[in-house]
Design a protein around this motif. Sequence first.
Motif, PDB file in Angstrom:
ATOM      1  N   ASP A 178       3.486  10.579 -85.926  1.00  0.00           N
ATOM      2  CA  ASP A 178       1.960  11.395 -86.078  1.00  0.00           C
ATOM      3  C   ASP A 178       1.711  12.440 -84.727  1.00  0.00           C
ATOM      4  OD1 ASP A 178       0.064  12.610 -87.185  1.00  0.00           O
ATOM      5  OD2 ASP A 178      -1.026  10.632 -87.812  1.00  0.00           O
ATOM      6  N   LEU A 179       0.840  13.220 -84.815  1.00  0.00           N
ATOM      7  CA  LEU A 179       0.334  14.074 -83.652  1.00  0.00           C
ATOM      8  C   LEU A 179      -0.687  13.237 -82.920  1.00  0.00           C
ATOM      9  CD1 LEU A 179       2.159  16.302 -85.023  1.00  0.00           C
ATOM     10  CD2 LEU A 179       0.695  17.900 -84.429  1.00  0.00           C
ATOM     11  N   LEU A 180      -0.668  13.387 -81.540  1.00  0.00           N
ATOM     12  CA  LEU A 180      -1.731  12.983 -80.593  1.00  0.00           C
ATOM     13  C   LEU A 180      -3.027  14.027 -80.851  1.00  0.00           C
ATOM     14  CD1 LEU A 180       0.290  11.810 -77.674  1.00  0.00           C
ATOM     15  CD2 LEU A 180      -0.953  10.317 -79.385  1.00  0.00           C
ATOM     16  N   PRO A 181      -3.881  13.751 -80.435  1.00  0.00           N
ATOM     17  CA  PRO A 181      -5.136  14.823 -80.384  1.00  0.00           C
ATOM     18  C   PRO A 181      -4.650  15.623 -79.300  1.00  0.00           C
ATOM     19  CG  PRO A 181      -6.017  12.356 -80.325  1.00  0.00           C
ATOM     20  CD  PRO A 181      -4.650  12.308 -80.158  1.00  0.00           C
ATOM     21  N   PHE A 182      -5.098  17.059 -79.473  1.00  0.00           N
ATOM     22  CA  PHE A 182      -4.697  17.885 -78.479  1.00  0.00           C
ATOM     23  C   PHE A 182      -5.678  18.139 -77.230  1.00  0.00           C
ATOM     24  CE2 PHE A 182      -2.641  20.919 -81.945  1.00  0.00           C
ATOM     25  CZ  PHE A 182      -1.447  20.155 -82.011  1.00  0.00           C
ATOM     26  N   VAL A 201       6.339  23.886 -85.065  1.00  0.00           N
ATOM     27  CA  VAL A 201       6.220  22.449 -85.437  1.00  0.00           C
ATOM     28  C   VAL A 201       7.883  21.974 -85.524  1.00  0.00           C
ATOM     29  CG1 VAL A 201       5.778  20.742 -87.182  1.00  0.00           C
ATOM     30  CG2 VAL A 201       4.105  22.778 -86.775  1.00  0.00           C
ATOM     31  N   TYR A 202       8.140  20.873 -84.890  1.00  0.00           N
ATOM     32  CA  TYR A 202       9.727  20.296 -85.100  1.00  0.00           C
ATOM     33  C   TYR A 202       9.535  18.944 -85.832  1.00  0.00           C
ATOM     34  CZ  TYR A 202      11.052  23.294 -81.257  1.00  0.00           C
ATOM     35  OH  TYR A 202      11.424  24.354 -80.629  1.00  0.00           O
ATOM     36  N   SER A 203      10.399  18.745 -86.901  1.00  0.00           N
ATOM     37  CA  SER A 203      10.283  17.563 -87.748  1.00  0.00           C
ATOM     38  C   SER A 203      10.534  16.340 -86.830  1.00  0.00           C
ATOM     39  CB  SER A 203      11.347  17.421 -88.831  1.00  0.00           C
ATOM     40  OG  SER A 203      12.613  17.842 -88.461  1.00  0.00           O
ATOM     41  N   SER A 204      10.185  15.180 -87.303  1.00  0.00           N
ATOM     42  CA  SER A 204      10.359  13.969 -86.590  1.00  0.00           C
ATOM     43  C   SER A 204      11.810  13.644 -86.310  1.00  0.00           C
ATOM     44  CB  SER A 204      10.124  12.735 -87.537  1.00  0.00           C
ATOM     45  OG  SER A 204      10.156  11.475 -86.680  1.00  0.00           O
ATOM     46  N   PHE A 205      12.142  13.086 -84.964  1.00  0.00           N
ATOM     47  CA  PHE A 205      13.471  13.034 -84.692  1.00  0.00           C
ATOM     48  C   PHE A 205      13.889  11.498 -84.939  1.00  0.00           C
ATOM     49  CE2 PHE A 205      13.196  15.871 -80.606  1.00  0.00           C
ATOM     50  CZ  PHE A 205      13.024  16.800 -81.147  1.00  0.00           C
ATOM     51  N   SER A 206      12.871  10.782 -85.522  1.00  0.00           N
ATOM     52  CA  SER A 206      13.036   9.359 -85.651  1.00  0.00           C
ATOM     53  C   SER A 206      14.454   8.809 -86.407  1.00  0.00           C
ATOM     54  CB  SER A 206      11.948   8.628 -86.286  1.00  0.00           C
ATOM     55  OG  SER A 206      11.770   9.290 -87.687  1.00  0.00           O
ATOM     56  N   SER A 207      14.762   9.830 -87.369  1.00  0.00           N
ATOM     57  CA  SER A 207      16.029   9.371 -88.293  1.00  0.00           C
ATOM     58  C   SER A 207      17.283   9.235 -87.312  1.00  0.00           C
ATOM     59  CB  SER A 207      16.246  10.156 -89.480  1.00  0.00           C
ATOM     60  OG  SER A 207      16.530  11.562 -88.830  1.00  0.00           O
ATOM     61  N   PHE A 208      17.115   9.847 -86.262  1.00  0.00           N
ATOM     62  CA  PHE A 208      18.359   9.783 -85.339  1.00  0.00           C
ATOM     63  C   PHE A 208      18.337   9.590 -83.813  1.00  0.00           C
ATOM     64  CE2 PHE A 208      16.928  14.247 -85.307  1.00  0.00           C
ATOM     65  CZ  PHE A 208      16.966  14.602 -83.979  1.00  0.00           C
ATOM     66  N   TYR A 209      16.854   9.595 -83.569  1.00  0.00           N
ATOM     67  CA  TYR A 209      16.786   9.351 -82.052  1.00  0.00           C
ATOM     68  C   TYR A 209      15.515   8.415 -82.269  1.00  0.00           C
ATOM     69  CZ  TYR A 209      15.281   9.735 -77.085  1.00  0.00           C
ATOM     70  OH  TYR A 209      15.264   9.467 -75.826  1.00  0.00           O
ATOM     71  N   ASP A 210      15.481   7.177 -81.727  1.00  0.00           N
ATOM     72  CA  ASP A 210      14.346   6.207 -81.801  1.00  0.00           C
ATOM     73  C   ASP A 210      14.697   5.274 -80.276  1.00  0.00           C
ATOM     74  OD1 ASP A 210      12.670   4.058 -82.321  1.00  0.00           O
ATOM     75  OD2 ASP A 210      12.531   4.596 -84.372  1.00  0.00           O
ATOM     76  N   PHE A 254       4.086  19.100 -89.802  1.00  0.00           N
ATOM     77  CA  PHE A 254       4.889  17.850 -89.478  1.00  0.00           C
ATOM     78  C   PHE A 254       5.192  16.997 -90.428  1.00  0.00           C
ATOM     79  CE2 PHE A 254       5.143  13.611 -87.164  1.00  0.00           C
ATOM     80  CZ  PHE A 254       6.088  13.680 -86.540  1.00  0.00           C
ATOM     81  N   LEU A 255       3.999  16.403 -91.322  1.00  0.00           N
ATOM     82  CA  LEU A 255       4.209  15.139 -92.160  1.00  0.00           C
ATOM     83  C   LEU A 255       5.021  15.722 -93.443  1.00  0.00           C
ATOM     84  CD1 LEU A 255       0.703  13.896 -91.928  1.00  0.00           C
ATOM     85  CD2 LEU A 255       2.694  12.827 -90.934  1.00  0.00           C
ATOM     86  N   HIS A 256       5.054  17.017 -93.676  1.00  0.00           N
ATOM     87  CA  HIS A 256       5.711  17.413 -94.805  1.00  0.00           C
ATOM     88  C   HIS A 256       7.136  17.754 -94.585  1.00  0.00           C
ATOM     89  CE1 HIS A 256       6.885  19.705 -98.382  1.00  0.00           C
ATOM     90  NE2 HIS A 256       7.276  20.710 -97.566  1.00  0.00           N
ATOM     91  N   MET A 257       7.394  18.160 -93.260  1.00  0.00           N
ATOM     92  CA  MET A 257       8.667  18.346 -92.969  1.00  0.00           C
ATOM     93  C   MET A 257       9.438  17.131 -92.855  1.00  0.00           C
ATOM     94  SD  MET A 257       9.103  21.777 -90.686  1.00  0.00           S
ATOM     95  CE  MET A 257       8.865  21.085 -89.341  1.00  0.00           C
ATOM     96  N   SER A 258       8.930  16.107 -92.050  1.00  0.00           N
ATOM     97  CA  SER A 258       9.276  14.778 -91.730  1.00  0.00           C
ATOM     98  C   SER A 258       9.272  13.745 -92.836  1.00  0.00           C
ATOM     99  CB  SER A 258       8.531  14.294 -90.567  1.00  0.00           C
ATOM    100  OG  SER A 258       8.464  15.021 -89.422  1.00  0.00           O
ATOM    101  N   LYS A 259       8.554  14.371 -94.145  1.00  0.00           N
ATOM    102  CA  LYS A 259       8.541  13.280 -95.128  1.00  0.00           C
ATOM    103  C   LYS A 259       8.090  11.883 -94.726  1.00  0.00           C
ATOM    104  CE  LYS A 259      12.227  15.416 -97.906  1.00  0.00           C
ATOM    105  NZ  LYS A 259      12.240  16.841 -96.897  1.00  0.00           N
ATOM    106  N   ILE A 260       6.748  12.214 -94.050  1.00  0.00           N
ATOM    107  CA  ILE A 260       6.331  10.745 -93.538  1.00  0.00           C
ATOM    108  C   ILE A 260       4.932  10.380 -94.503  1.00  0.00           C
ATOM    109  CG2 ILE A 260       4.775   9.559 -91.962  1.00  0.00           C
ATOM    110  CD1 ILE A 260       6.512  11.427 -89.702  1.00  0.00           C
ATOM    111  N   PRO A 261       4.828   9.304 -95.040  1.00  0.00           N
ATOM    112  CA  PRO A 261       3.784   9.160 -96.136  1.00  0.00           C
ATOM    113  C   PRO A 261       2.511   9.138 -95.315  1.00  0.00           C
ATOM    114  CG  PRO A 261       5.627   7.352 -96.354  1.00  0.00           C
ATOM    115  CD  PRO A 261       5.878   8.251 -94.973  1.00  0.00           C
TER     116      PRO A 261
END
Length: 276
Positions: A178-182, A201-210, A254-261
């Motif tokens: 998710d995004l932190l407060p700005f 906006v960059y999608s989440s890296f979590s699928s390949f970098y965690d 971000f949530l849409h591109m990353s498909k995060i529920p």
Amino acid sequence: MELWPWLTAALLVLFVQLSPTVNFYAKVALYCALCFSASTLAVAVCLLRHGGRTVENMSIISWFVRSFKYAYGLRFEMKGRQKLEVNHPCVIISNHQSILDMMGLMEALPKRCVQIAKRELLFLGPVGLIMYLGGVFFINRQRSSTAMTVMAKVGERMVQENLKVWIYPEGTRNDNGDLLPFKKGAFYLAIQAQVPIIPVVYSSFSSFYDTRMRRFTSGTVQVEVLDAIPTRGLTVADVPKLMDTCHQAMRTTFLHMSKIPQENGATAGPGTLPAQ
């Protein structure tokens, strides 16, 4: 012929392939090595080409950093790049996830664009030197009065020199999905200079970098440049509303591109505003 060196090397390669943890740290170490070696080479090229500190060096730095993706099998698919190619000053903001963000930034970097970075990076040997030569503005985040002075000077220079300034408004890396407060700095700067804000906006890296799962594989990053948000006529009193507008737009994307529920189990999509 001595076979032990070759056998040792073969076992090491096999171990790296079989162990995700070793693979992760080996790739991170390679990334750090690439940063330092590329910075050293880029310093020489920048000094030979332009002789010192100038925003024109950013195109050279970008060329070196963009080559990193081939070593990692990463792809960046970008939507709306033309929105960054404007011929006037602006503040560009983007989400901040990991050490790999520098690759993403350089993929999208428009002409005459510099970054604002924490002062500690200035002392990272050739990395700090190449950032200095590229015109990066350094801020001491421990001293708010000094930081405000630097930001005021940045506002003046970006108008005088027709610069775009790239800022991570979250203020620190964040890979929690998710995004932190700005923080307010980028928005004060945009209003002070009366220049538009362009969110990227960059999608989440979590699928390949965690970092928690020790995962570092190949992957694709979706990048979307949102419409510019004007600040003409706004005052300091408008900072909270401006900040909230940008945060909501970027978080939805971000949530849409990353498909995060979302919390209700649905996936964020166009026109859907996740709950804060």
